[in-house]
Scaffold this motif. Structure first.
Motif, PDB file in Angstrom:
ATOM      1  N   LEU A   1     150.173 126.946  15.748  1.00  0.00           N
ATOM      2  CA  LEU A   1     150.627 127.665  14.592  1.00  0.00           C
ATOM      3  C   LEU A   1     149.471 129.160  13.691  1.00  0.00           C
ATOM      4  CD1 LEU A   1     153.573 128.605  13.093  1.00  0.00           C
ATOM      5  CD2 LEU A   1     152.860 127.487  11.109  1.00  0.00           C
ATOM      6  N   ALA A   2     148.851 128.616  13.792  1.00  0.00           N
ATOM      7  CA  ALA A   2     147.714 129.018  13.137  1.00  0.00           C
ATOM      8  C   ALA A   2     147.226 130.935  14.311  1.00  0.00           C
ATOM      9  CB  ALA A   2     146.722 128.659  12.884  1.00  0.00           C
ATOM     10  N   VAL A   3     147.195 129.632  15.434  1.00  0.00           N
ATOM     11  CA  VAL A   3     147.455 130.898  16.839  1.00  0.00           C
ATOM     12  C   VAL A   3     148.091 131.523  16.728  1.00  0.00           C
ATOM     13  CG1 VAL A   3     146.886 131.088  19.290  1.00  0.00           C
ATOM     14  CG2 VAL A   3     145.903 129.209  18.432  1.00  0.00           C
ATOM     15  N   VAL A   4     149.611 131.287  16.487  1.00  0.00           N
ATOM     16  CA  VAL A   4     150.828 132.258  16.473  1.00  0.00           C
ATOM     17  C   VAL A   4     150.404 133.558  16.364  1.00  0.00           C
ATOM     18  CG1 VAL A   4     153.079 132.516  16.648  1.00  0.00           C
ATOM     19  CG2 VAL A   4     151.767 130.909  17.964  1.00  0.00           C
ATOM     20  N   GLU A   5     149.949 132.910  14.601  1.00  0.00           N
ATOM     21  CA  GLU A   5     150.320 133.828  13.046  1.00  0.00           C
ATOM     22  C   GLU A   5     149.022 134.985  13.417  1.00  0.00           C
ATOM     23  OE1 GLU A   5     149.474 130.757  10.379  1.00  0.00           O
ATOM     24  OE2 GLU A   5     152.046 131.169   9.732  1.00  0.00           O
ATOM     25  N   LEU A   6     147.466 134.485  13.445  1.00  0.00           N
ATOM     26  CA  LEU A   6     146.541 135.369  14.114  1.00  0.00           C
ATOM     27  C   LEU A   6     147.057 136.104  14.780  1.00  0.00           C
ATOM     28  CD1 LEU A   6     144.019 136.585  13.074  1.00  0.00           C
ATOM     29  CD2 LEU A   6     143.058 134.803  15.228  1.00  0.00           C
ATOM     30  N   SER A   7     148.039 136.066  15.738  1.00  0.00           N
ATOM     31  CA  SER A   7     148.110 137.030  17.307  1.00  0.00           C
ATOM     32  C   SER A   7     149.770 137.935  16.931  1.00  0.00           C
ATOM     33  CB  SER A   7     149.043 136.493  18.490  1.00  0.00           C
ATOM     34  OG  SER A   7     149.402 137.309  19.776  1.00  0.00           O
TER      35      SER A   7
END
Length: 76
Positions: free
Chosen positions: A34-40
């Motif tokens: 989820l953090a990866v998607v949010e950062l993107s």
């Protein structure tokens, strides 16, 4: 790492500041899927740059991620 990235990681994603070093792996820094998607999404919204989820995961360390983001922001 640049202040912009550190700010995003701490204030927007809630990652622990004591784990945010250049050589830290994404897992060690507290990233989950989820953090990866949010950062993107944050990078697109705040800086107008396209950094895909796979680009983030492939960076492997926060230092390499910072270099990737810096190069995209400068148009290189």
């Amino acid at each position: 790492m640049t202040g912009d990235l550190i700010s995003l990681l701490i204030h927007d994603l809630g990652l622990p500041a004591d784990r945010l070093t250049d050589d830290a792996g994404l897992d060690h820094a507290g990233f989950d899927s989820l953090a990866v998607v949010e950062l993107s999404v944050l990078l697109a919204d705040r800086f107008g740059i396209d950094v895909s989820d796979s680009d983030i995961r492939n960076a492997a360390t926060l230092g390499r991620l910072d270099l990737l983001i810096t190069s995209r922001r400068s148009g290189r």
